[in-house]
Design a protein around this motif. Structure first.
Motif, PDB file in Angstrom:
ATOM      1  N   TYR A  36      89.922  43.117 -43.408  1.00 10.61           N
ATOM      2  CA  TYR A  36      88.880  43.497 -44.355  1.00 10.61           C
ATOM      3  C   TYR A  36      89.133  42.937 -45.761  1.00 10.61           C
ATOM      4  N   GLY A  37      90.185  42.160 -45.908  1.00 13.29           N
ATOM      5  CA  GLY A  37      90.468  41.548 -47.193  1.00 13.29           C
ATOM      6  C   GLY A  37      91.398  42.336 -48.097  1.00 13.29           C
ATOM      7  N   PHE A  38      92.017  43.397 -47.572  1.00 13.38           N
ATOM      8  CA  PHE A  38      92.939  44.193 -48.373  1.00 13.38           C
ATOM      9  C   PHE A  38      94.375  43.679 -48.217  1.00 13.38           C
ATOM     10  N   GLU A  39      95.194  44.022 -49.205  1.00  9.03           N
ATOM     11  CA  GLU A  39      96.611  43.688 -49.158  1.00  9.03           C
ATOM     12  C   GLU A  39      97.487  44.927 -49.057  1.00  9.03           C
ATOM     13  N   ASN A  40      96.896  46.105 -49.302  1.00 12.88           N
ATOM     14  CA  ASN A  40      97.656  47.350 -49.250  1.00 12.88           C
ATOM     15  C   ASN A  40      96.777  48.468 -48.710  1.00 12.88           C
ATOM     16  N   SER A  41      97.298  49.213 -47.724  1.00 18.85           N
ATOM     17  CA  SER A  41      96.508  50.281 -47.114  1.00 18.85           C
ATOM     18  C   SER A  41      97.210  51.632 -47.162  1.00 18.85           C
ATOM     19  N   ASP A  42      98.376  51.698 -47.809  1.00 15.55           N
ATOM     20  CA  ASP A  42      99.125  52.947 -47.780  1.00 15.55           C
ATOM     21  C   ASP A  42      99.447  53.535 -49.148  1.00 15.55           C
ATOM     22  N   SER A  43      99.172  52.815 -50.224  1.00 12.34           N
ATOM     23  CA  SER A  43      99.577  53.259 -51.558  1.00 12.34           C
ATOM     24  C   SER A  43      98.387  53.387 -52.506  1.00 12.34           C
ATOM     25  N   TYR A  77      94.381  60.465 -52.794  1.00 11.80           N
ATOM     26  CA  TYR A  77      93.517  61.005 -51.745  1.00 11.80           C
ATOM     27  C   TYR A  77      92.290  60.159 -51.435  1.00 11.80           C
ATOM     28  N   ASN A  78      91.746  59.455 -52.427  1.00 16.48           N
ATOM     29  CA  ASN A  78      90.401  58.900 -52.318  1.00 16.48           C
ATOM     30  C   ASN A  78      90.365  57.383 -52.209  1.00 16.48           C
ATOM     31  N   PRO A  79      89.384  56.865 -51.452  1.00 14.76           N
ATOM     32  CA  PRO A  79      89.252  55.416 -51.283  1.00 14.76           C
ATOM     33  C   PRO A  79      88.869  54.712 -52.577  1.00 14.76           C
ATOM     34  N   SER A  80      89.211  53.455 -52.650  1.00 15.79           N
ATOM     35  CA  SER A  80      88.752  52.599 -53.737  1.00 15.79           C
ATOM     36  C   SER A  80      87.286  52.242 -53.519  1.00 15.79           C
ATOM     37  N   GLN A  81      86.651  51.685 -54.548  1.00 16.96           N
ATOM     38  CA  GLN A  81      85.268  51.248 -54.366  1.00 16.96           C
ATOM     39  C   GLN A  81      85.175  50.198 -53.271  1.00 16.96           C
ATOM     40  N   ALA A  82      86.173  49.320 -53.165  1.00 17.58           N
ATOM     41  CA  ALA A  82      86.147  48.279 -52.133  1.00 17.58           C
ATOM     42  C   ALA A  82      86.121  48.897 -50.742  1.00 17.58           C
ATOM     43  N   ALA A  83      86.900  49.956 -50.535  1.00 12.59           N
ATOM     44  CA  ALA A  83      86.880  50.650 -49.245  1.00 12.59           C
ATOM     45  C   ALA A  83      85.566  51.394 -49.054  1.00 12.59           C
ATOM     46  N   ASN A  84      85.072  52.028 -50.115  1.00 11.08           N
ATOM     47  CA  ASN A  84      83.788  52.733 -50.030  1.00 11.08           C
ATOM     48  C   ASN A  84      82.650  51.786 -49.653  1.00 11.08           C
ATOM     49  N   ASP A  85      82.708  50.546 -50.132  1.00 12.25           N
ATOM     50  CA  ASP A  85      81.692  49.546 -49.772  1.00 12.25           C
ATOM     51  C   ASP A  85      81.630  49.363 -48.250  1.00 12.25           C
ATOM     52  N   ILE A  86      82.780  49.225 -47.643  1.00 10.14           N
ATOM     53  CA  ILE A  86      82.854  48.988 -46.197  1.00 10.14           C
ATOM     54  C   ILE A  86      82.399  50.220 -45.430  1.00 10.14           C
ATOM     55  N   ILE A  87      82.839  51.379 -45.861  1.00 12.09           N
ATOM     56  CA  ILE A  87      82.461  52.629 -45.189  1.00 12.09           C
ATOM     57  C   ILE A  87      80.949  52.833 -45.272  1.00 12.09           C
ATOM     58  N   ALA A  88      80.381  52.598 -46.449  1.00 13.26           N
ATOM     59  CA  ALA A  88      78.944  52.781 -46.644  1.00 13.26           C
ATOM     60  C   ALA A  88      78.136  51.875 -45.723  1.00 13.26           C
ATOM     61  N   LYS A  89      78.535  50.621 -45.616  1.00 16.69           N
ATOM     62  CA  LYS A  89      77.828  49.684 -44.744  1.00 16.69           C
ATOM     63  C   LYS A  89      77.909  50.126 -43.284  1.00 16.69           C
ATOM     64  N   SER A  90      79.053  50.688 -42.894  1.00 11.00           N
ATOM     65  CA  SER A  90      79.215  51.171 -41.516  1.00 11.00           C
ATOM     66  C   SER A  90      78.278  52.331 -41.227  1.00 11.00           C
ATOM     67  N   LEU A  91      78.136  53.234 -42.184  1.00  7.35           N
ATOM     68  CA  LEU A  91      77.275  54.395 -41.982  1.00  7.35           C
ATOM     69  C   LEU A  91      75.800  54.027 -42.094  1.00  7.35           C
ATOM     70  N   LEU A  92      75.506  53.043 -42.918  1.00 10.47           N
ATOM     71  CA  LEU A  92      74.114  52.645 -43.110  1.00 10.47           C
ATOM     72  C   LEU A  92      73.535  51.978 -41.869  1.00 10.47           C
ATOM     73  N   ASP A  93      74.299  51.096 -41.251  1.00 10.42           N
ATOM     74  CA  ASP A  93      73.774  50.301 -40.136  1.00 10.42           C
ATOM     75  C   ASP A  93      74.633  50.353 -38.877  1.00 10.42           C
ATOM     76  N   GLY A  94      75.594  51.265 -38.825  1.00 12.17           N
ATOM     77  CA  GLY A  94      76.501  51.331 -37.686  1.00 12.17           C
ATOM     78  C   GLY A  94      75.840  51.774 -36.400  1.00 12.17           C
ATOM     79  N   ASP A  95      76.518  51.462 -35.283  1.00 12.57           N
ATOM     80  CA  ASP A  95      76.015  51.889 -33.973  1.00 12.57           C
ATOM     81  C   ASP A  95      76.496  53.313 -33.684  1.00 12.57           C
ATOM     82  N   THR A  96      76.178  53.815 -32.486  1.00 13.15           N
ATOM     83  CA  THR A  96      76.460  55.209 -32.158  1.00 13.15           C
ATOM     84  C   THR A  96      77.943  55.499 -31.982  1.00 13.15           C
ATOM     85  N   ASN A  97      78.782  54.477 -31.950  1.00 16.53           N
ATOM     86  CA  ASN A  97      80.220  54.715 -31.938  1.00 16.53           C
ATOM     87  C   ASN A  97      80.717  55.157 -33.313  1.00 16.53           C
TER      88      ASN A  97
END
Length: 347
Positions: free
Chosen positions: A273-280, A314-334
């Motif tokens: 997804y273009g990130f370099e860090n997912s734990d900090s 606790y909270n996602p960055s805007q970059a992560a929120n962008d990806i999550i939003a797109k998934s919820l907007l047009d995602g499939d039933t999974n």
């Protein structure tokens, strides 16, 4: 109280904007949004209450033009989803249970948020009448994101700071209590006029920088098992509850959004997804993962905010929120079922 003055301003804005939409008649399927939840959705409500859970100071909002009270560097998930005219009741630290988040002193828990919506409802009725108001609510989108604080800042915190549920009841019983309470809250929203409701489940809380730092025995690249198991237990029962309420609440369109698995996929496959860090935390003070102290004036910042999944403990960055939003907007039933946010918007 200041919080009600803030809501009153939003209500006036909402009514002004919606008069034009209502004039479009039945051809218009959307009439505004009403947002409930915790820090994932809070757009500044905690600015107006006495609480330890605040984010109305730098460097929060650094990519939004300045701090607004959002618990991220830029836009929240609902900002990105295009939730425009409406009222946001969400509060950082809020929970399903009224005792949740008491370590923050002030917070607007779910019952109080619905109380505030009921006040909004009465104000709108006073302006445009009951029939037009119920028509407005029938077309409006309602969003909820609640439950993570009930786990993180109630069940999982030391008993000296909490209601000691973790010492008194097994997790299955605690989650069942949450489901019983949340069922009443969603039913109350329906009775007040809500029909199109998007319900986010709880994310992978064991992967947050906070939980990684407060459980130092985990391997460097692993999430904490028990909090994630607890979240999955909550989510399994939540999905069943949404299915049940869809059949019992007449005219309702309840949508179950799988925030957990979308976020977990980003964490597990962050480089994809273009990130370099997912734990900090990008905004950090102390802890191996920057998860021990909330983002604040004395915090340090990562070099590239768009390369971090997490903004704070606790909270996602805007970059992560962008990806999550797109998934919820047009995602499939999974990802989101039985329909996605765009389809709900158009229904």
């Amino acid at each position: 109280m200041a919080i009600y003055s803030f809501f009153s301003f939003k209500i006036i804005t909402l009514i002004t904007a919606l008069f034009g939409i209502l004039c479009l008649g039945e051809s218009s399927n959307f009439s505004g949004s009403f947002v409930f939840g915790d820090g994932l959705f809070d757009a500044g409500n905690n600015n107006f209450i006495a609480t330890l859970r605040k984010s109305d100071f730098y460097p929060n909002g650094i990519d939004f033009g300045g701090p607004t009270g959002r618990f991220t560097n830029g836009k929240t998930l609902v900002d990105i989803l295009g939730v425009l005219e409406g009222v946001n009741y969400a509060s950082g630290g809020a929970g399903i249970l009224n005792e949740t988040g008491k370590i923050f002193v002030g917070r607007i828990n779910m019952d109080a948020q619905i109380d505030n919506f009921e006040s909004t409802r009465q104000n709108i009725i006073s302006s445009i009448g009951l029939t037009a108001t119920m028509q407005l609510f029938k077309k409006a989108l309602f969003f909820t994101s609640i439950g993570s604080n009930d786990l993180l800042h109630n069940y999982l915190i030391p008993s000296i700071l909490s209601t000691a549920y973790n010492d008194l009841v097994p997790p299955q019983e605690f989650v069942a209590t949450l489901m019983s309470k949340f069922s009443l809250q969603l039913t109350r929203l329906h009775n007040l006029g809500a029909r199109k409701i998007v319900v986010l489940n709880v994310g992978p809380i064991g992967c947050t920088p906070n939980q990684r730092d407060t459980n130092p025995n985990i391997l460097l690249d692993k999430c904490v098992v028990f909090p994630n198991w607890l979240a999955q237990l909550f989510n399994t029962q939540l999905k069943s509850l949404i299915t049940e309420l869809t059949t019992t609440l007449e005219g309702s369109k309840l949508v179950y959004a799988d925030f957990y698995n979308v976020m977990k996929d980003i964490i597990d496959n962050y480089s994809k997804y273009g990130f370099e860090n997912s734990d900090s935390s990008c905004c950090y003070v102390a802890g191996r993962f920057g998860g021990l102290i909330p983002c604040g004036l004395k915090s340090k910042l990562c070099l590239e905010r768009s390369k971090y999944v997490y903004w704070d403990p606790y909270n996602p960055s805007q970059a992560a929120n962008d990806i999550i939003a797109k998934s919820l907007l047009d995602g499939d039933t999974n990802i989101i079922s039985p329909i996605n946010v765009r389809q709900l918007f158009q229904s």
